[in-house]
Design a protein around this motif. Structure first.
Motif, PDB file in Angstrom:
ATOM      1  N   PHE A  51       0.827  -1.212   0.000  1.00 38.71           N
ATOM      2  CA  PHE A  51       0.000   0.000   0.000  1.00 38.71           C
ATOM      3  C   PHE A  51       0.861   1.260   0.000  1.00 38.71           C
ATOM      4  CE2 PHE A  51      -3.724  -2.529   0.558  1.00 38.71           C
ATOM      5  CZ  PHE A  51      -4.729  -1.734   0.035  1.00 38.71           C
ATOM      6  N   LEU A  52       1.931   1.251   0.783  1.00 40.03           N
ATOM      7  CA  LEU A  52       2.797   2.440   0.824  1.00 40.03           C
ATOM      8  C   LEU A  52       3.459   2.656  -0.531  1.00 40.03           C
ATOM      9  CD1 LEU A  52       3.867   4.742   2.553  1.00 40.03           C
ATOM     10  CD2 LEU A  52       5.641   3.211   3.431  1.00 40.03           C
ATOM     11  N   LEU A  53       3.863   1.551  -1.174  1.00 41.07           N
ATOM     12  CA  LEU A  53       4.478   1.670  -2.495  1.00 41.07           C
ATOM     13  C   LEU A  53       3.437   2.084  -3.547  1.00 41.07           C
ATOM     14  CD1 LEU A  53       7.106   1.388  -4.073  1.00 41.07           C
ATOM     15  CD2 LEU A  53       6.576  -1.040  -4.407  1.00 41.07           C
ATOM     16  N   ALA A 114      -2.380   2.213   9.533  1.00 43.20           N
ATOM     17  CA  ALA A 114      -3.336   3.174   8.957  1.00 43.20           C
ATOM     18  C   ALA A 114      -2.592   4.256   8.183  1.00 43.20           C
ATOM     19  CB  ALA A 114      -4.181   3.798  10.054  1.00 43.20           C
ATOM     20  N   PHE A 115      -3.067   4.525   6.990  1.00 42.00           N
ATOM     21  CA  PHE A 115      -2.519   5.581   6.154  1.00 42.00           C
ATOM     22  C   PHE A 115      -3.507   6.741   6.112  1.00 42.00           C
ATOM     23  CE2 PHE A 115       0.886   3.110   4.268  1.00 42.00           C
ATOM     24  CZ  PHE A 115       0.462   1.818   4.481  1.00 42.00           C
TER      25      PHE A 115
ATOM     26  N   PHE B  51      12.405   1.414   5.189  1.00 37.31           N
ATOM     27  CA  PHE B  51      13.069   2.462   4.408  1.00 37.31           C
ATOM     28  C   PHE B  51      12.059   3.333   3.679  1.00 37.31           C
ATOM     29  CE2 PHE B  51      17.112   0.632   5.354  1.00 37.31           C
ATOM     30  CZ  PHE B  51      17.981   1.708   5.261  1.00 37.31           C
ATOM     31  N   LEU B  52      11.035   2.710   3.110  1.00 39.23           N
ATOM     32  CA  LEU B  52      10.029   3.503   2.394  1.00 39.23           C
ATOM     33  C   LEU B  52       9.282   4.408   3.368  1.00 39.23           C
ATOM     34  CD1 LEU B  52       8.740   4.111  -0.327  1.00 39.23           C
ATOM     35  CD2 LEU B  52       7.226   2.153   0.001  1.00 39.23           C
ATOM     36  N   LEU B  53       8.995   3.894   4.567  1.00 32.04           N
ATOM     37  CA  LEU B  53       8.312   4.710   5.571  1.00 32.04           C
ATOM     38  C   LEU B  53       9.244   5.808   6.101  1.00 32.04           C
ATOM     39  CD1 LEU B  53       5.686   5.126   7.125  1.00 32.04           C
ATOM     40  CD2 LEU B  53       6.498   3.481   8.830  1.00 32.04           C
ATOM     41  N   PHE B  54      10.529   5.473   6.274  1.00 34.99           N
ATOM     42  CA  PHE B  54      11.509   6.483   6.673  1.00 34.99           C
ATOM     43  C   PHE B  54      11.525   7.622   5.645  1.00 34.99           C
ATOM     44  CE2 PHE B  54      15.899   8.170   6.579  1.00 34.99           C
ATOM     45  CZ  PHE B  54      16.056   8.542   7.912  1.00 34.99           C
TER      46      PHE B  54
END
Lengths: 264, 264
Positions: A51-53, A114-115, B51-54
């Motif tokens: 999801f973050l990507l 949660a985003f 890393f992506l969250l950082f």
């Protein structure tokens, strides 16, 4: 449901969240003027990277404002309780909406990440300030939102269509609407499309996939902005085992200020 | 090492990458004018979410331009081979730099996820176009970079200090430098600090942690921008088991154009 207060624009985020926690369930356009509203998508930790990507690869519809630690129910920009302080939630199992609730506590799981995703309501004050009409606020309705035929860029198991919100803008003010909203790139920014809805695969403006239809008047052009409901469309298309989103238009009211997201 | 070509500014990204693949190992400031340069950090898939969250939590130093699929060696914005087409790499094991190489093929692993992070070289053309001097280009040196005393916002196992690049700017042009670079929010944007280096915990401008010192002349103010070496400082501070970064100043030259990152 509690009565809607007389002027929700002047409430603080804390006051608004307390009303929603107490059971009020209404769309939030126009609430807490100057405070940033956000879309919610919460997924199990195992889906969080995808999801973050997905958000990183689709920054127009999915600008990430903040991400919780797994199991946490507040974030730096949202001091309230994400389980209770939004006006309404949709719960998904394997991509199917299984419940729409005003309190998500009984569905919330300890492994959820949660985003909070930027929302175009952020720039509506700026549009109004520039004299550009915002029809769904004028008409006291939820903003109309549409699934488009444009696919988002996929990330791992997660993909789906771009969702857009629509505001009818007088032709002579379209340039102003573009100019004003372009200054908010982290809350959807400039429109993705101006004009013919059929080019986005939208058959009927009067039948939005989410929210309410609004009047499009003579001399007005439909203008489309990327929409933070896109992650929920991705949930429906990609069918992760579990997810919780906000009910479209019923946003998380954060403690951040719209001016934090303006450039330059 | 091959001779440096006469005017690297006019090369295409393909031509530059071919030179680096053939063994040329030089800093890339001023190369391929108008094309976007990027920092590289590649980590095993198990560290990719942190890393992506950082990066999401520290967008000034870590603006993500693209992320590879696990094991892939090119991305949408970088048609070359990430293992060979940068001028130099640093290989880390448990946070320690164990090798600096011109070809990372023998170290590259199938489970690596590579992040391309925006680079302030992107706005240097715009600075030059506005008549603002860029000293390290004038002096043919690598840009000076410094670890600061400011911690980044942590993400899971990954944290570390903010790294900044420094350009000395004549006092009367500081406002221009801010105004020009603020238009590039996805490649570090406006400066994070103008003036006294000690407030960032930098003891000596002549002893950068990465890159080369440059002359600061009478009437000039040191101006500091967030730097894409920050993820490598996080690697050194957080000690994930393995990582590959670019050698500071020796960037990935992408196929994207600087104008893609300008707002509005």
């Amino acid at each position: 449901m509690t009565d809607r207060p007389l002027d929700p624009a002047v409430l603080t985020p804390d006051q608004a969240r307390a009303l929603f926690r107490a059971g009020l369930s209404v769309p939030t356009a126009g609430w807490c003027a100057g405070r940033t509203q956000a879309n919610l998508i919460a997924v199990p930790r195992e889906h969080a990277y995808d999801f973050l990507l997905f958000a990183q690869r689709n920054p127009k519809p999915c600008p990430v404002l903040d991400v919780t630690e797994p199991g946490a129910v507040s974030t730096r920009v949202f001091a309230g309780d994400l389980r209770t302080d939004l006006p309404a939630y949709v719960v998904y199992e394997h991509g199917e909406p299984v419940a729409e609730v005003a309190d998500a506590t009984e569905y919330w799981r300890d492994d959820l990440v949660a985003f909070l995703i930027g929302c175009s309501f952020t720039f509506e004050n700026a549009l109004l300030g520039a004299g550009v009409p915002v029809r769904h606020i004028e008409q006291g309705r939820n903003v109309p939102m549409y699934r488009t035929s444009r696919p988002c860029r996929r990330a791992g198991a997660i993909g789906g269509p771009l969702v857009v919100s629509m505001r009818p803008i007088p032709a002579e003010q379209v340039a102003d609407a573009v100019r004003v909203t372009a200054r908010y790139p982290s809350v959807h920014g400039a429109p993705v499309h101006v004009g013919d809805p059929s080019e986005l695969g939208i058959a009927d403006l009067d039948a939005p996939d989410f929210g309410d239809p609004v009047d499009v008047r003579l001399g007005e052009v439909p203008v489309f902005w990327a929409c933070g409901v896109t992650p929920q469309a991705a949930v429906m298309a990609s069918r992760p085992k579990f997810a919780i989103g906000h009910a479209p238009g019923h946003m998380a009211i954060t403690d951040a200020r719209d001016c934090d997201y303006i450039v330059p």
